[in-house]
Design a protein around this motif. Structure first.
Motif, PDB file in Angstrom:
ATOM      1  N   ASP A 199       0.872  -1.176   0.000  1.00 57.85           N
ATOM      2  CA  ASP A 199       0.000   0.000   0.000  1.00 57.85           C
ATOM      3  C   ASP A 199       0.910   1.226   0.000  1.00 57.85           C
ATOM      4  OD1 ASP A 199      -1.890   1.946   0.337  1.00 57.85           O
ATOM      5  OD2 ASP A 199      -2.364   1.439   2.422  1.00 57.85           O
ATOM      6  N   GLY A 204      -5.039   2.191   1.323  1.00 60.78           N
ATOM      7  CA  GLY A 204      -5.652   0.876   1.432  1.00 60.78           C
ATOM      8  C   GLY A 204      -5.654   0.109   0.124  1.00 60.78           C
ATOM      9  N   LYS A 205      -5.052   0.656  -0.925  1.00 59.93           N
ATOM     10  CA  LYS A 205      -4.987   0.001  -2.228  1.00 59.93           C
ATOM     11  C   LYS A 205      -3.630  -0.651  -2.416  1.00 59.93           C
ATOM     12  CE  LYS A 205      -5.377   0.822  -7.204  1.00 59.93           C
ATOM     13  NZ  LYS A 205      -5.552   1.855  -8.269  1.00 59.93           N
ATOM     14  N   THR A 241      -8.667 -10.957  -4.214  1.00 66.41           N
ATOM     15  CA  THR A 241      -9.588 -11.312  -3.134  1.00 66.41           C
ATOM     16  C   THR A 241      -8.826 -11.830  -1.923  1.00 66.41           C
ATOM     17  OG1 THR A 241     -11.346 -11.847  -4.694  1.00 66.41           O
ATOM     18  CG2 THR A 241     -11.514 -12.803  -2.500  1.00 66.41           C
ATOM     19  N   GLN A 244      -6.573  -9.021  -0.410  1.00 62.14           N
ATOM     20  CA  GLN A 244      -7.336  -8.015   0.315  1.00 62.14           C
ATOM     21  C   GLN A 244      -7.851  -8.566   1.642  1.00 62.14           C
ATOM     22  OE1 GLN A 244      -7.262  -4.936  -0.993  1.00 62.14           O
ATOM     23  NE2 GLN A 244      -8.103  -4.229   0.954  1.00 62.14           N
ATOM     24  N   LYS A 245      -8.172  -9.859   1.669  1.00 62.11           N
ATOM     25  CA  LYS A 245      -8.621 -10.495   2.917  1.00 62.11           C
ATOM     26  C   LYS A 245      -7.478 -10.504   3.932  1.00 62.11           C
ATOM     27  CE  LYS A 245     -11.277 -14.490   4.536  1.00 62.11           C
ATOM     28  NZ  LYS A 245     -12.511 -13.725   4.754  1.00 62.11           N
ATOM     29  N   PHE A 247      -4.951  -8.431   3.970  1.00 61.68           N
ATOM     30  CA  PHE A 247      -4.660  -7.040   4.305  1.00 61.68           C
ATOM     31  C   PHE A 247      -5.694  -6.471   5.277  1.00 61.68           C
ATOM     32  CE2 PHE A 247      -4.860  -2.445   3.391  1.00 61.68           C
ATOM     33  CZ  PHE A 247      -3.527  -2.109   3.570  1.00 61.68           C
ATOM     34  N   ALA A 248      -6.960  -6.723   5.014  1.00 63.40           N
ATOM     35  CA  ALA A 248      -8.027  -6.100   5.797  1.00 63.40           C
ATOM     36  C   ALA A 248      -8.275  -6.798   7.129  1.00 63.40           C
ATOM     37  CB  ALA A 248      -9.311  -6.059   4.973  1.00 63.40           C
ATOM     38  N   GLU A 249      -8.136  -8.145   7.150  1.00 59.41           N
ATOM     39  CA  GLU A 249      -8.493  -8.910   8.340  1.00 59.41           C
ATOM     40  C   GLU A 249      -7.290  -9.357   9.156  1.00 59.41           C
ATOM     41  OE1 GLU A 249     -11.234 -12.028   7.398  1.00 59.41           O
ATOM     42  OE2 GLU A 249     -12.358 -10.803   5.964  1.00 59.41           O
ATOM     43  N   GLN A 250      -6.081  -9.004   8.717  1.00 58.46           N
ATOM     44  CA  GLN A 250      -4.853  -9.332   9.440  1.00 58.46           C
ATOM     45  C   GLN A 250      -4.729 -10.842   9.670  1.00 58.46           C
ATOM     46  OE1 GLN A 250      -4.576  -6.959  12.985  1.00 58.46           O
ATOM     47  NE2 GLN A 250      -4.678  -5.030  11.886  1.00 58.46           N
ATOM     48  N   PRO A 282       0.648 -11.200   5.730  1.00 56.96           N
ATOM     49  CA  PRO A 282       0.770  -9.745   5.786  1.00 56.96           C
ATOM     50  C   PRO A 282       2.180  -9.278   6.120  1.00 56.96           C
ATOM     51  CG  PRO A 282      -0.222 -10.556   7.808  1.00 56.96           C
ATOM     52  CD  PRO A 282      -0.023 -11.755   6.920  1.00 56.96           C
ATOM     53  N   LYS A 288       0.420  -2.104  12.261  1.00 56.69           N
ATOM     54  CA  LYS A 288      -0.303  -1.804  11.031  1.00 56.69           C
ATOM     55  C   LYS A 288       0.240  -2.646   9.886  1.00 56.69           C
ATOM     56  CE  LYS A 288      -1.432   2.000   7.890  1.00 56.69           C
ATOM     57  NZ  LYS A 288      -1.192   3.435   7.588  1.00 56.69           N
TER      58      LYS A 288
END
Length: 566
Positions: A199, A204-205, A241, A244-245, A247-250, A282, A288
């Motif tokens: 990112d 967030g991209k 997919t 992003q999972k 990245f977003a949900e750790q 991650p 973060k």
């Protein structure tokens, strides 16, 4: 009671298994269908599967253009489905029918909780909180206390120390990724492709910053070239997919067959890209996540499951080691970018404004985007410069202008102004941008008077080598302000009729004075030092403009007369 499962096949390759929910299930091109198949040869609502009162499942064509075939026979009315039936729709989609008997009271399988570490659920996916993996790679198995476990732990630790040593010495993102891919391709023979996603903007991209494929043997090279198969350079083989999972949900993910996992069943990109075996962890910066390390494999489920959670733990620890090196690289890039930005901006702005712009991150794609602002524009032109340059050498002209510009810019920057450009012997500057200034007219006049007074002192002390005189014009109004130009050359400038009028006004300015438009005059809190010169018409301006000028020469003459009387 029988549950219906449909095993989707595209171009002869099994892509996904869909568990039919409810008693009515429609396939088609529309998004509202139970399973959307966005292909040109699939009708909007193509085929329907539904259960009748007896518990049997039927299939019917919904008037599609290319029809529905059951076991290679075109159907014209609803047909009963049996175990192992093959339904074909369109030109390249096959559906294998599986009927599973389930007692009425048996609940549907749930996937709300991830399976335990090291165990693959019905979807054949390990999905676990990434922090749980951080310390496990170098820990020995406490269930079996023998020397081999400790030797294995020591070997792992030595391996990680070796990797960390080279990562810490890597100075570019390419060098960092090279060390990571060496470790991955050496220690995990199943991973065929590797990618690093970061990112970069903090939005967030995730962006792919580097990727690689496992080096091929000579036999594999011949096979690959003959089949014209190469890794897509655009990163289309990566499952966004899954990344992003992570990245977003750790979480860290290892999936043996994403096509079989109901947690991914709504993600058609996994079907279209043929994503089956994948691993992703991650990259951490303290608490973060700023990136993802992604590995891709095309293996059977049995082959991929053999590694259990060992592959995932190693991949996670490797990601942690790489993260610190990547963070160091990102910081270096940021510092270099800020230094480049500072050098660019210092050409136009005072140091205080430069610091403010850097702190506010005002650049977009390394440019200050054009915006409309209320500004005051100033032109300052040397009187008689053409004749002067005829009798001076080019070197003398350059030295004279450099000294003159250096002195005048001090007054402009002191008033919070911005240099637009030097036009020969003329200075073009403006006030009110890039940061808005409600008193931009006052600032422009302050700078102009300061320039005239400073020039008087320079002439009196023979500091420039040649006596110089100025004509200065100021106008206020709306203008477009920002970076304008091509990809190879960009200038920070102002555009609009406000600038055109100021440029034309400079021609009516008396030597050694400053003139301003009625717009600027109306904005001044104390305009007593100016007098009206009357109405003027200028080319391109469809109305007369009242012009005001300073009374410097009158004041000089008054002082001279007073000196004589004394």
């Amino acid at each position: 009671m029988d549950d219906l499962k449909l095993k989707l096949q595209i171009n002869g390759e099994i892509e996904k298994t869909v568990a039919v929910s409810g008693d009515d299930f429609i396939l088609g091109r529309l998004p509202e269908c139970d399973l959307q198949l966005p292909f040109a040869d699939i009708s909007r609502r193509h085929t329907r599967f539904y259960k009748i009162a007896s518990g049997e499942w039927l299939v019917e064509d919904m008037g599609s253009k290319n029809g529905t075939r059951l076991n290679a026979v075109q159907i014209t009315c609803p047909q009963k489905l049996n175990q192992g039936d093959n339904v074909n729709i369109g030109h390249n989609i096959g559906i294998f029918v599986t009927l599973e008997h389930r007692p009425q009271s048996q609940p549907q399988p749930q996937y709300s909780q991830p399976p335990e570490i090291g165990k693959l659920g019905d979807g054949m996916t390990i999905l676990v909180n990434a922090k749980e993996l951080q310390e496990q790679w170098i820990e020995p198995d406490t269930k079996i206390q023998n020397i081999s476990n400790y030797l294995q732990a020591i070997e792992r630790l030595k391996n990680l120390v070796h990797i960390a040593k080279f990562l810490n010495s890597a100075e570019s993102i390419e060098a960092i990724f090279l060390e990571v891919q060496k470790a991955v391709f050496r220690d995990n023979k199943n991973i065929e492709r590797l990618a690093l996603l970061i990112d970069l903007t903090g939005s967030g991209k995730l962006e792919v910053v580097n990727s690689a494929a496992r080096p091929l043997s000579s036999e594999e090279v011949v096979k690959t070239l003959s089949e014209d198969e190469e890794m897509p350079a655009d990163g289309s083989w990566i499952s966004r997919t899954i990344c992003q999972k992570v990245f977003a949900e750790q979480v860290a993910i290892k999936t043996a067959d994403a096509q079989m996992d109901e947690r991914f069943e709504e993600e058609m990109s996994i079907v279209f890209k043929g994503i089956r075996s994948a691993i992703a962890v991650p990259l951490w910066n303290e608490n973060k996540i700023f990136g993802v390390l992604y590995g891709h494999a095309q293996l059977s489920s049995d082959e991929w499951q053999k590694g259990g959670d060992e592959d995932l733990i190693f991949f996670s620890v490797l990601g942690n080691l790489a993260a610190s090196s990547v963070q160091r690289w990102l910081l270096t890039q940021k510092l270099r970018s800020e230094e480049t930005m500072r050098q660019r901006l210092e050409r136009y702005h005072s140091p205080a404004v430069v610091q403010q712009l850097i702190a506010a991150s005002a650049l977009v794609d390394d440019r200050l985007p054009p915006v409309e602002r209320e500004i005051s524009i100033l032109f300052a032109d040397i009187v008689g410069f053409t004749a002067m340059s005829e009798r001076l050498s080019p070197a003398e002209v350059a030295a004279l202008l450099n000294n003159f510009f250096e002195e005048m810019l001090q007054e402009i920057f002191a008033a919070g102004g911005t240099l637009d450009k030097f036009i020969g012997d003329c200075i073009m500057a403006f006030f009110g941008a890039p940061e808005p200034q409600s008193d931009h007219a006052e600032r422009a006049v302050e700078a102009a008077l300061g320039m005239l007074e400073r020039l008087d002192e320079l002439n009196a002390n023979h500091r420039l080598g040649e006596p110089l005189q100025l004509r200065i014009s100021i106008n206020s109004g709306k203008a477009v302000v920002g970076d304008v130009g091509s990809r190879n050359r960009v200038d920070y400038t102002v555009l609009g009729s406000t600038i055109n009028l100021a440029s034309r006004m400079e021609k009516v300015c008396p030597t050694g004075e400053c003139v301003m438009s009625e717009n600027t005059y109306a904005m001044l809190r104390s305009p007593q030092g100016f007098k009206s010169m009357g109405d003027f018409r200028f080319k391109g301006i469809d109305r007369p403009v009242i012009v005001y000028q300073t009374k410097r020469h009158e004041k000089i003459n008054e002082n001279f007369s007073q000196d004589l009387q004394d």
